[in-house]
Design a protein around this motif. Structure first.
Motif, PDB file in Angstrom:
ATOM      1  N   UNK A  67       0.850  -1.183   0.000  1.00 52.14           N
ATOM      2  CA  UNK A  67       0.000   0.000   0.000  1.00 52.14           C
ATOM      3  C   UNK A  67       0.885   1.232   0.000  1.00 52.14           C
ATOM      4  N   UNK A  68       0.451   2.271  -0.711  1.00 49.45           N
ATOM      5  CA  UNK A  68       1.211   3.524  -0.752  1.00 49.45           C
ATOM      6  C   UNK A  68       0.358   4.626  -0.133  1.00 49.45           C
ATOM      7  N   UNK A  69       0.958   5.371   0.802  1.00 42.71           N
ATOM      8  CA  UNK A  69       0.262   6.443   1.499  1.00 42.71           C
ATOM      9  C   UNK A  69       0.963   7.775   1.270  1.00 42.71           C
ATOM     10  N   UNK A  70       0.188   8.832   1.309  1.00 48.57           N
ATOM     11  CA  UNK A  70       0.754  10.179   1.289  1.00 48.57           C
ATOM     12  C   UNK A  70       1.319  10.467   2.670  1.00 48.57           C
ATOM     13  N   UNK A  71       2.485  11.085   2.713  1.00 52.30           N
ATOM     14  CA  UNK A  71       3.083  11.430   3.987  1.00 52.30           C
ATOM     15  C   UNK A  71       3.620  12.850   3.983  1.00 52.30           C
ATOM     16  N   UNK A  72       3.864  13.347   5.158  1.00 49.80           N
ATOM     17  CA  UNK A  72       4.457  14.678   5.315  1.00 49.80           C
ATOM     18  C   UNK A  72       5.904  14.502   5.735  1.00 49.80           C
ATOM     19  N   UNK A  73       6.822  14.919   4.870  1.00 53.45           N
ATOM     20  CA  UNK A  73       8.234  14.821   5.188  1.00 53.45           C
ATOM     21  C   UNK A  73       8.741  16.094   5.829  1.00 53.45           C
ATOM     22  N   UNK A  74      10.049  16.197   5.914  1.00 52.13           N
ATOM     23  CA  UNK A  74      10.642  17.369   6.562  1.00 52.13           C
ATOM     24  C   UNK A  74      10.344  18.640   5.791  1.00 52.13           C
ATOM     25  N   UNK A  75      10.507  18.591   4.460  1.00 50.90           N
ATOM     26  CA  UNK A  75      10.342  19.803   3.649  1.00 50.90           C
ATOM     27  C   UNK A  75       9.259  19.685   2.578  1.00 50.90           C
ATOM     28  N   UNK A  76       8.750  18.483   2.358  1.00 47.08           N
ATOM     29  CA  UNK A  76       7.780  18.299   1.279  1.00 47.08           C
ATOM     30  C   UNK A  76       6.967  17.039   1.525  1.00 47.08           C
ATOM     31  N   UNK A  77       5.913  16.883   0.745  1.00 53.19           N
ATOM     32  CA  UNK A  77       5.131  15.648   0.806  1.00 53.19           C
ATOM     33  C   UNK A  77       5.979  14.486   0.311  1.00 53.19           C
ATOM     34  N   UNK A  78       5.719  13.319   0.864  1.00 51.75           N
ATOM     35  CA  UNK A  78       6.439  12.119   0.473  1.00 51.75           C
ATOM     36  C   UNK A  78       5.432  10.997   0.220  1.00 51.75           C
ATOM     37  N   UNK A  79       5.893   9.955  -0.460  1.00 52.70           N
ATOM     38  CA  UNK A  79       5.095   8.748  -0.639  1.00 52.70           C
ATOM     39  C   UNK A  79       5.682   7.667   0.256  1.00 52.70           C
ATOM     40  N   UNK A  80       4.823   6.986   1.004  1.00 52.42           N
ATOM     41  CA  UNK A  80       5.253   5.937   1.923  1.00 52.42           C
ATOM     42  C   UNK A  80       4.704   4.610   1.418  1.00 52.42           C
ATOM     43  N   UNK A  81       5.590   3.764   0.928  1.00 51.47           N
ATOM     44  CA  UNK A  81       5.177   2.454   0.412  1.00 51.47           C
ATOM     45  C   UNK A  81       5.442   1.411   1.487  1.00 51.47           C
ATOM     46  N   UNK A  82       4.387   0.709   1.890  1.00 55.28           N
ATOM     47  CA  UNK A  82       4.500  -0.288   2.939  1.00 55.28           C
ATOM     48  C   UNK A  82       4.150  -1.659   2.353  1.00 55.28           C
ATOM     49  N   UNK A  83       5.146  -2.529   2.309  1.00 55.91           N
ATOM     50  CA  UNK A  83       4.900  -3.896   1.845  1.00 55.91           C
ATOM     51  C   UNK A  83       4.232  -4.683   2.970  1.00 55.91           C
ATOM     52  N   UNK A  84       3.140  -5.332   2.657  1.00 48.86           N
ATOM     53  CA  UNK A  84       2.400  -6.100   3.658  1.00 48.86           C
ATOM     54  C   UNK A  84       3.133  -7.413   3.946  1.00 48.86           C
ATOM     55  N   UNK A  85       3.380  -7.674   5.218  1.00 46.89           N
ATOM     56  CA  UNK A  85       4.065  -8.901   5.601  1.00 46.89           C
ATOM     57  C   UNK A  85       3.058 -10.033   5.835  1.00 46.89           C
ATOM     58  N   UNK A  86       1.988  -9.739   6.557  1.00 47.23           N
ATOM     59  CA  UNK A  86       1.054 -10.801   6.936  1.00 47.23           C
ATOM     60  C   UNK A  86       0.276 -11.367   5.760  1.00 47.23           C
ATOM     61  N   UNK A  87      -0.027 -10.523   4.768  1.00 50.77           N
ATOM     62  CA  UNK A  87      -0.899 -10.984   3.680  1.00 50.77           C
ATOM     63  C   UNK A  87      -0.187 -11.158   2.345  1.00 50.77           C
ATOM     64  N   UNK A  88       1.112 -10.850   2.304  1.00 54.20           N
ATOM     65  CA  UNK A  88       1.839 -10.983   1.038  1.00 54.20           C
ATOM     66  C   UNK A  88       2.050 -12.452   0.688  1.00 54.20           C
ATOM     67  N   UNK A 114      10.697 -10.030   2.068  1.00 54.89           N
ATOM     68  CA  UNK A 114      10.046  -8.730   1.885  1.00 54.89           C
ATOM     69  C   UNK A 114      10.992  -7.588   2.239  1.00 54.89           C
ATOM     70  N   UNK A 115      11.779  -7.753   3.300  1.00 57.16           N
ATOM     71  CA  UNK A 115      12.752  -6.712   3.645  1.00 57.16           C
ATOM     72  C   UNK A 115      13.761  -6.541   2.505  1.00 57.16           C
ATOM     73  N   UNK A 116      14.228  -7.658   1.949  1.00 59.44           N
ATOM     74  CA  UNK A 116      15.190  -7.595   0.845  1.00 59.44           C
ATOM     75  C   UNK A 116      14.550  -6.979  -0.394  1.00 59.44           C
ATOM     76  N   UNK A 117      13.288  -7.309  -0.645  1.00 61.11           N
ATOM     77  CA  UNK A 117      12.554  -6.764  -1.797  1.00 61.11           C
ATOM     78  C   UNK A 117      12.434  -5.243  -1.676  1.00 61.11           C
ATOM     79  N   UNK A 118      12.149  -4.767  -0.467  1.00 61.57           N
ATOM     80  CA  UNK A 118      12.022  -3.328  -0.228  1.00 61.57           C
ATOM     81  C   UNK A 118      13.349  -2.618  -0.495  1.00 61.57           C
ATOM     82  N   UNK A 119      14.435  -3.203  -0.003  1.00 59.44           N
ATOM     83  CA  UNK A 119      15.765  -2.622  -0.259  1.00 59.44           C
ATOM     84  C   UNK A 119      16.094  -2.652  -1.744  1.00 59.44           C
ATOM     85  N   UNK A 120      15.678  -3.734  -2.400  1.00 63.47           N
ATOM     86  CA  UNK A 120      15.950  -3.853  -3.839  1.00 63.47           C
ATOM     87  C   UNK A 120      15.245  -2.754  -4.614  1.00 63.47           C
ATOM     88  N   UNK A 121      13.996  -2.440  -4.235  1.00 55.69           N
ATOM     89  CA  UNK A 121      13.297  -1.366  -4.943  1.00 55.69           C
ATOM     90  C   UNK A 121      14.012  -0.033  -4.726  1.00 55.69           C
TER      91      UNK A 121
END
Length: 265
Positions: A67-88, A114-121
């Motif tokens: 899932x990808x969520x809108x987030x508030x970063x330090x200076x600008x909006x950011x995208x937060x991509x969270x890979x699901x562990x329980x349902x993947x 999943x952790x390795x996949x996230x780092x790979x992206x």
């Protein structure tokens, strides 16, 4: 977990609950349980503590594995991509993982994959950007969370290529740029996107600039299926643009790219 950490995690959890209430999503409880487990909430707290994240906004997209969520970063909006562990599941990941040397020493537990996949992206996005391909800038990764540049306006992401109104004149420069990016990935980044189509390209509606997204599955040219993935990417793009009377030959393009790469070696 320490009491202080528990309180901070509970704060994030409460914000997530409020955010979920703002989303008129009948499946919100399921999404919350699948995405915001305790370990992910702790990782979000870590990101907050390190200054990468100030607040979480609404959902941008929901994919098969993340899932990808809108987030508030330090200076600008950011995208937060969270890979699901329980349902993947590994059904959509396995063919990209098997044969990728970057997964050679990774344990086959779901969490580790999943952790390795996230780092790979994160690394794929970084390599693509360094090669001159327009992608979201990768900012940071923590466990199953990837923080990226948010690409959009007024808290709304740029539209997918499939949703942009085009004609023959406006389609051609987009097609040319997409083909150029495929070539840059291959020649300079030593990468193949692996799942490229009108569903994984967004377009800046002001400049009509195409932007590649979703590069978790991207593989290096050493992968045994790299050529197969590349040809599929090219054929998907040519199929989409054929509706605008833009013709291309996948094998011819591949031969040209291969020749350019050999000259640059």
């Amino acid at each position: 977990m320490k009491k202080e950490d528990a309180r901070r995690v509970q704060k994030i959890d409460t914000k997530v609950d409020k955010m979920r209430m703002r989303r008129k999503d009948t499946d919100s409880l399921k999404v919350k349980e699948n995405v915001f487990d305790e370990a992910t909430l702790k990782a979000l707290y870590t990101l907050c503590n390190r200054g990468f994240l100030n607040a979480i906004g609404g959902s941008i997209s929901t994919g098969k594995e993340a899932n990808v969520f809108l987030g508030e970063g330090k200076d600008a909006d950011i995208a937060i991509k969270i890979y699901r562990i329980s349902s993947s599941t590994f059904n959509s990941m396995e063919e990209y993982i098997l044969g990728d040397p970057r997964f050679r020493n990774i344990r086959h537990a779901k969490k580790d994959i999943i952790f390795a996949w996230t780092k790979k992206e994160y690394r794929n996005l970084t390599r693509a950007k360094e090669a001159g391909v327009r992608v979201p800038e990768a900012i940071h990764t923590e466990r199953n969370i990837l923080i990226m540049e948010f690409l959009g306006e007024d808290e709304r992401p740029y539209p997918l290529l499939k949703d942009i109104a085009l004609d023959k004149e406006t389609a051609k420069p987009i097609y040319d740029t997409v083909i150029k990016y495929i070539e840059l990935l291959y020649v300079r980044a030593n990468l193949v996107h692996g799942d490229l189509s009108e569903y994984n390209i967004i377009v800046n509606p002001r400049t009509m600039e195409p932007i590649f997204i979703d590069m978790g599955q991207s593989v290096t040219l050493e992968h045994p299926k790299a050529r197969e993935f590349l040809m599929r990417d090219i054929e998907n793009i040519m199929r989409f643009f054929k509706r605008y009377d833009i013709e291309g030959q996948a094998e011819e393009l591949y031969s040209t790219m291969k020749e350019i790469k050999q000259k640059n070696q």
